[in-house]
Design an enzyme around this catalytic site. Sequence first.
Site, PDB file in Angstrom:
ATOM      1  CG  LEU A  38      -1.982  -1.071   1.328  1.00  0.00           C
ATOM      2  CD1 LEU A  38      -2.747  -0.930   2.632  1.00  0.00           C
ATOM      3  CD2 LEU A  38      -2.935  -1.017   0.145  1.00  0.00           C
ATOM      4  CB  THR A  84       9.406  -3.950   2.451  1.00  0.00           C
ATOM      5  OG1 THR A  84       8.529  -4.667   3.317  1.00  0.00           O
ATOM      6  CG2 THR A  84       9.267  -4.471   1.025  1.00  0.00           C
ATOM      7  CE  LYS A  88      11.375  -3.860   6.772  1.00  0.00           C
ATOM      8  NZ  LYS A  88      10.332  -3.644   7.793  1.00  0.00           N
ATOM      9  N   GLY A 150      14.585  -8.534  10.190  1.00  0.00           N
ATOM     10  CA  GLY A 150      14.808  -7.113  10.344  1.00  0.00           C
ATOM     11  C   GLY A 150      13.679  -6.402  11.065  1.00  0.00           C
TER      12      GLY A 150
END
Length: 311
Positions: A38, A84, A88, A150
Amino acid sequence: MVPEQSLSKFKSSSSKMSTITGKTNLVGLLGQPVNHSLSPIMHNAAYAEMGLDWCYVAMPCDSQDLEKVAKALRFLNFKGLNITIPHKQEVLKACNKLTEIANEIQAVNTLIPEKNNQWIGANTDVQGFLTPLKDHNLKNKNVVVIGCGGSARAVVMGLSSLNVKKITIIGRNKSTLNIFVKSTSNLLSKKGISIESINNKEFNVSPYIQEADLIINTTPIGMSSTQTKQDNVPLGHEIWDCLSNKTILYDLIYTPKPTTWLKIGQQKNCFTLDGLDMLVEQGAFSIRLWSGFHDVPVQTMKSSAEKHLMV
Protein backbone atom coordinates in the site's frame (compact mmCIF):
# COMPACT_ATOMS: atom_id res chain seq x y z
CA MET A 1 19.93 14.49 5.81
CA VAL A 2 17.57 17.19 4.50
CA PRO A 3 17.21 20.14 6.90
CA GLU A 4 13.72 20.55 8.37
CA GLN A 5 11.58 23.03 6.45
CA SER A 6 8.19 24.70 6.78
CA LEU A 7 5.46 23.03 4.74
CA SER A 8 3.44 26.26 4.54
CA LYS A 9 6.42 27.92 2.85
CA PHE A 10 6.54 25.14 0.28
CA LYS A 11 2.77 25.18 -0.30
CA SER A 12 2.83 28.86 -1.12
CA SER A 13 4.82 28.13 -4.25
CA SER A 14 3.31 24.80 -5.25
CA SER A 15 -0.10 23.49 -6.18
CA LYS A 16 -1.16 19.89 -5.79
CA MET A 17 0.80 17.64 -8.09
CA SER A 18 -0.85 14.82 -10.03
CA THR A 19 0.85 14.67 -13.44
CA ILE A 20 4.22 12.98 -13.84
CA THR A 21 6.56 15.12 -15.94
CA GLY A 22 10.23 15.24 -16.80
CA LYS A 23 10.78 17.24 -13.62
CA THR A 24 9.08 14.77 -11.27
CA ASN A 25 11.32 13.39 -8.51
CA LEU A 26 11.26 9.65 -7.88
CA VAL A 27 11.15 7.74 -4.60
CA GLY A 28 10.23 4.12 -4.08
CA LEU A 29 10.16 0.73 -2.40
CA LEU A 30 12.45 -2.27 -2.85
CA GLY A 31 11.35 -5.71 -1.66
CA GLN A 32 10.16 -9.14 -2.76
CA PRO A 33 7.21 -9.32 -3.18
CA VAL A 34 5.88 -5.77 -3.43
CA ASN A 35 2.68 -6.24 -5.45
CA HIS A 36 0.63 -6.24 -2.20
CA SER A 37 2.16 -2.98 -0.95
CA LEU A 38 0.00 0.00 0.00
CA SER A 39 3.04 2.27 0.17
CA PRO A 40 2.60 3.77 -3.34
CA ILE A 41 -1.06 4.54 -2.57
CA MET A 42 -0.42 6.36 0.71
CA HIS A 43 2.85 8.08 -0.29
CA ASN A 44 1.49 9.50 -3.53
CA ALA A 45 -1.63 10.73 -1.70
CA ALA A 46 0.64 12.53 0.78
CA TYR A 47 2.81 14.08 -1.95
CA ALA A 48 -0.26 15.40 -3.76
CA GLU A 49 -1.57 17.07 -0.61
CA MET A 50 1.86 18.47 0.25
CA GLY A 51 2.35 19.89 -3.23
CA LEU A 52 5.47 17.79 -3.82
CA ASP A 53 6.19 16.91 -7.44
CA TRP A 54 7.24 13.40 -6.41
CA CYS A 55 6.20 9.92 -7.51
CA TYR A 56 6.55 6.76 -5.39
CA VAL A 57 6.92 3.40 -7.15
CA ALA A 58 7.15 -0.17 -5.81
CA MET A 59 9.93 -2.23 -7.41
CA PRO A 60 10.41 -5.98 -6.94
CA CYS A 61 14.04 -6.88 -6.33
CA ASP A 62 15.74 -10.20 -5.56
CA SER A 63 18.38 -10.41 -2.83
CA GLN A 64 21.28 -11.04 -5.20
CA ASP A 65 20.47 -7.81 -7.09
CA LEU A 66 19.69 -5.58 -4.11
CA GLU A 67 23.02 -3.81 -3.68
CA LYS A 68 23.40 -3.14 -7.42
CA VAL A 69 19.84 -1.89 -7.78
CA ALA A 70 20.03 0.36 -4.72
CA LYS A 71 23.27 1.92 -5.96
CA ALA A 72 21.88 2.35 -9.48
CA LEU A 73 18.79 4.15 -8.17
CA ARG A 74 21.03 6.55 -6.24
CA PHE A 75 22.86 7.37 -9.49
CA LEU A 76 19.43 7.98 -11.04
CA ASN A 77 18.91 10.60 -8.31
CA PHE A 78 16.09 8.90 -6.45
CA LYS A 79 15.17 11.14 -3.51
CA GLY A 80 14.73 8.18 -1.16
CA LEU A 81 13.96 4.49 -0.88
CA ASN A 82 12.02 2.30 1.52
CA ILE A 83 13.21 -1.25 2.07
CA THR A 84 10.85 -4.09 2.98
CA ILE A 85 10.89 -7.88 3.45
CA PRO A 86 13.26 -9.63 3.02
CA HIS A 87 16.00 -7.01 2.54
CA LYS A 88 16.17 -4.96 5.77
CA GLN A 89 19.50 -6.46 6.83
CA GLU A 90 20.96 -7.26 3.40
CA VAL A 91 20.63 -3.59 2.39
CA LEU A 92 23.24 -2.60 4.99
CA LYS A 93 25.83 -3.42 2.30
CA ALA A 94 24.49 -0.61 0.13
CA CYS A 95 24.80 2.05 2.87
CA ASN A 96 27.74 4.41 3.25
CA LYS A 97 26.73 5.18 6.85
CA LEU A 98 23.93 4.38 9.28
CA THR A 99 21.83 6.42 11.69
CA GLU A 100 22.26 5.57 15.38
CA ILE A 101 19.09 3.45 15.56
CA ALA A 102 19.81 1.59 12.31
CA ASN A 103 23.33 0.84 13.49
CA GLU A 104 22.13 -0.36 16.88
CA ILE A 105 19.62 -2.85 15.50
CA GLN A 106 21.50 -3.57 12.24
CA ALA A 107 18.36 -3.21 10.14
CA VAL A 108 17.37 -0.53 7.61
CA ASN A 109 14.00 0.33 6.11
CA THR A 110 14.78 3.82 4.77
CA LEU A 111 17.58 5.05 2.51
CA ILE A 112 18.38 8.77 2.54
CA PRO A 113 20.52 10.24 -0.28
CA GLU A 114 23.79 11.92 0.57
CA LYS A 115 26.67 13.39 -1.41
CA ASN A 116 28.81 11.38 -3.85
CA ASN A 117 25.85 9.19 -4.85
CA GLN A 118 25.83 7.41 -1.48
CA TRP A 119 22.99 6.28 0.79
CA ILE A 120 22.50 6.79 4.53
CA GLY A 121 20.65 3.85 6.10
CA ALA A 122 17.92 4.74 8.61
CA ASN A 123 15.15 2.87 10.42
CA THR A 124 11.69 4.38 10.90
CA ASP A 125 10.05 1.05 11.79
CA VAL A 126 10.79 1.61 15.49
CA GLN A 127 8.72 4.81 15.70
CA GLY A 128 6.04 3.30 13.46
CA PHE A 129 5.77 0.17 15.61
CA LEU A 130 5.36 2.13 18.85
CA THR A 131 2.54 4.43 17.70
CA PRO A 132 -0.39 1.95 18.06
CA LEU A 133 0.89 0.95 21.52
CA LYS A 134 0.99 4.47 22.97
CA ASP A 135 -2.23 3.95 24.98
CA HIS A 136 -1.19 0.58 26.44
CA ASN A 137 0.78 0.23 29.67
CA LEU A 138 3.25 -2.59 29.07
CA LYS A 139 5.53 -1.98 32.04
CA ASN A 140 6.71 -5.30 33.56
CA LYS A 141 4.71 -7.29 30.99
CA ASN A 142 5.72 -10.47 29.14
CA VAL A 143 6.05 -10.14 25.37
CA VAL A 144 6.37 -12.83 22.69
CA VAL A 145 7.86 -11.88 19.30
CA ILE A 146 7.34 -14.34 16.43
CA GLY A 147 10.21 -14.14 13.93
CA CYS A 148 13.77 -12.86 14.12
CA GLY A 149 14.34 -10.82 10.95
CA GLY A 150 14.81 -7.11 10.34
CA SER A 151 11.29 -6.17 11.48
CA ALA A 152 11.75 -8.13 14.71
CA ARG A 153 14.91 -6.13 15.45
CA ALA A 154 12.96 -2.87 15.17
CA VAL A 155 10.20 -4.33 17.36
CA VAL A 156 12.63 -5.31 20.11
CA MET A 157 14.24 -1.86 19.97
CA GLY A 158 10.79 -0.32 20.40
CA LEU A 159 9.88 -2.66 23.25
CA SER A 160 13.06 -1.67 25.08
CA SER A 161 11.58 1.81 25.54
CA LEU A 162 8.35 0.47 27.07
CA ASN A 163 9.95 -1.10 30.17
CA VAL A 164 8.58 -4.58 29.50
CA LYS A 165 9.78 -7.37 31.81
CA LYS A 166 10.67 -10.15 29.39
CA ILE A 167 10.85 -10.75 25.63
CA THR A 168 10.68 -14.25 24.17
CA ILE A 169 11.69 -14.65 20.53
CA ILE A 170 10.09 -17.62 18.75
CA GLY A 171 11.59 -18.88 15.50
CA ARG A 172 12.53 -21.96 13.51
CA ASN A 173 16.22 -21.44 12.87
CA LYS A 174 18.43 -22.10 15.90
CA SER A 175 21.47 -20.29 14.52
CA THR A 176 19.50 -17.18 13.51
CA LEU A 177 17.78 -17.11 16.90
CA ASN A 178 21.10 -17.28 18.73
CA ILE A 179 22.56 -14.45 16.65
CA PHE A 180 19.44 -12.36 17.26
CA VAL A 181 19.53 -12.77 21.05
CA LYS A 182 23.28 -12.15 21.19
CA SER A 183 22.97 -8.92 19.21
CA THR A 184 20.07 -7.52 21.25
CA SER A 185 20.77 -8.75 24.78
CA ASN A 186 23.24 -5.95 25.59
CA LEU A 187 20.69 -3.25 24.75
CA LEU A 188 17.98 -4.98 26.80
CA SER A 189 20.12 -5.84 29.81
CA LYS A 190 20.93 -2.14 30.28
CA LYS A 191 17.21 -1.60 30.82
CA GLY A 192 16.67 -4.66 33.00
CA ILE A 193 14.76 -6.58 30.34
CA SER A 194 15.42 -10.29 29.90
CA ILE A 195 15.36 -11.99 26.50
CA GLU A 196 15.37 -15.62 25.47
CA SER A 197 14.83 -17.52 22.25
CA ILE A 198 12.68 -20.62 21.68
CA ASN A 199 12.89 -22.88 18.65
CA ASN A 200 9.29 -23.90 18.02
CA LYS A 201 10.48 -26.91 16.02
CA GLU A 202 12.17 -28.35 19.11
CA PHE A 203 10.13 -27.06 22.06
CA ASN A 204 6.49 -26.65 23.05
CA VAL A 205 5.80 -22.92 23.03
CA SER A 206 2.28 -23.14 24.53
CA PRO A 207 3.36 -21.98 28.03
CA TYR A 208 4.87 -18.81 26.53
CA ILE A 209 1.68 -18.13 24.57
CA GLN A 210 -0.45 -18.58 27.69
CA GLU A 211 1.69 -16.22 29.80
CA ALA A 212 2.10 -13.48 27.19
CA ASP A 213 0.53 -10.06 27.68
CA LEU A 214 1.48 -9.04 24.12
CA ILE A 215 2.27 -11.24 21.09
CA ILE A 216 3.70 -9.70 17.93
CA ASN A 217 3.91 -11.42 14.55
CA THR A 218 6.85 -10.02 12.56
CA THR A 219 6.80 -12.75 9.89
CA PRO A 220 5.02 -12.57 6.50
CA ILE A 221 2.93 -15.65 7.43
CA GLY A 222 -0.69 -14.80 6.77
CA MET A 223 0.02 -12.19 4.09
CA SER A 224 -0.13 -14.41 1.01
CA SER A 225 -3.42 -15.77 -0.26
CA THR A 226 -1.52 -18.65 -1.87
CA GLN A 227 -0.66 -20.20 1.49
CA THR A 228 -2.57 -23.26 2.64
CA LYS A 229 -5.07 -22.90 5.48
CA GLN A 230 -2.61 -24.42 7.94
CA ASP A 231 0.24 -22.18 6.80
CA ASN A 232 -1.60 -18.84 6.93
CA VAL A 233 -1.38 -18.58 10.73
CA PRO A 234 1.92 -18.08 12.61
CA LEU A 235 2.93 -21.30 14.45
CA GLY A 236 -0.13 -23.11 13.03
CA HIS A 237 -3.77 -23.08 14.18
CA GLU A 238 -3.69 -25.48 17.14
CA ILE A 239 -1.23 -23.53 19.29
CA TRP A 240 -3.73 -20.66 19.64
CA ASP A 241 -6.30 -22.80 21.47
CA CYS A 242 -4.47 -21.84 24.69
CA LEU A 243 -4.66 -18.09 24.02
CA SER A 244 -5.87 -15.93 26.92
CA ASN A 245 -8.31 -13.06 26.40
CA LYS A 246 -5.95 -10.76 28.34
CA THR A 247 -3.38 -11.00 25.55
CA ILE A 248 -2.91 -8.25 22.96
CA LEU A 249 -2.21 -9.56 19.44
CA TYR A 250 -0.24 -7.26 17.13
CA ASP A 251 0.24 -8.41 13.52
CA LEU A 252 2.65 -6.31 11.47
CA ILE A 253 0.80 -7.53 8.37
CA TYR A 254 -1.91 -5.15 7.15
CA THR A 255 -3.41 -7.17 4.30
CA PRO A 256 -5.73 -9.03 4.43
CA LYS A 257 -7.50 -6.90 7.02
CA PRO A 258 -7.88 -8.62 9.43
CA THR A 259 -5.49 -11.56 9.01
CA THR A 260 -6.64 -15.06 9.92
CA TRP A 261 -4.47 -14.87 13.05
CA LEU A 262 -6.17 -11.69 14.24
CA LYS A 263 -9.58 -13.24 13.54
CA ILE A 264 -8.63 -16.07 15.92
CA GLY A 265 -7.70 -13.46 18.51
CA GLN A 266 -10.99 -11.62 18.06
CA GLN A 267 -12.87 -14.89 18.57
CA LYS A 268 -10.98 -15.24 21.87
CA ASN A 269 -11.95 -11.65 22.83
CA CYS A 270 -8.35 -10.44 22.59
CA PHE A 271 -7.48 -6.83 21.78
CA THR A 272 -5.99 -6.91 18.26
CA LEU A 273 -3.83 -4.53 16.22
CA ASP A 274 -2.90 -4.83 12.57
CA GLY A 275 0.11 -3.30 10.84
CA LEU A 276 -1.61 -0.44 9.00
CA ASP A 277 -0.84 2.26 11.58
CA MET A 278 2.77 1.12 11.74
CA LEU A 279 2.99 1.22 7.94
CA VAL A 280 1.55 4.73 7.79
CA GLU A 281 3.67 6.11 10.63
CA GLN A 282 6.97 4.66 9.40
CA GLY A 283 6.13 6.01 5.94
CA ALA A 284 5.44 9.47 7.34
CA PHE A 285 8.76 9.43 9.21
CA SER A 286 10.49 8.48 5.95
CA ILE A 287 8.89 11.42 4.14
CA ARG A 288 10.14 13.77 6.87
CA LEU A 289 13.67 12.45 6.43
CA TRP A 290 13.59 12.76 2.63
CA SER A 291 11.80 16.10 2.26
CA GLY A 292 12.74 18.03 5.39
CA PHE A 293 9.06 18.85 5.98
CA HIS A 294 7.75 18.03 9.44
CA ASP A 295 4.04 18.39 8.60
CA VAL A 296 3.09 15.19 6.79
CA PRO A 297 -0.65 14.42 6.21
CA VAL A 298 -0.74 11.16 8.18
CA GLN A 299 -4.54 10.92 8.17
CA THR A 300 -4.63 11.31 4.38
CA MET A 301 -2.09 8.50 4.09
CA LYS A 302 -4.15 6.21 6.31
CA SER A 303 -7.52 6.96 4.70
CA SER A 304 -6.15 6.42 1.18
CA ALA A 305 -4.70 3.05 2.26
CA GLU A 306 -7.98 2.03 3.93
CA LYS A 307 -9.98 2.93 0.81
CA HIS A 308 -7.69 0.75 -1.28
CA LEU A 309 -8.09 -2.16 1.15
CA MET A 310 -11.87 -1.95 0.75
CA VAL A 311 -11.71 -2.20 -3.06
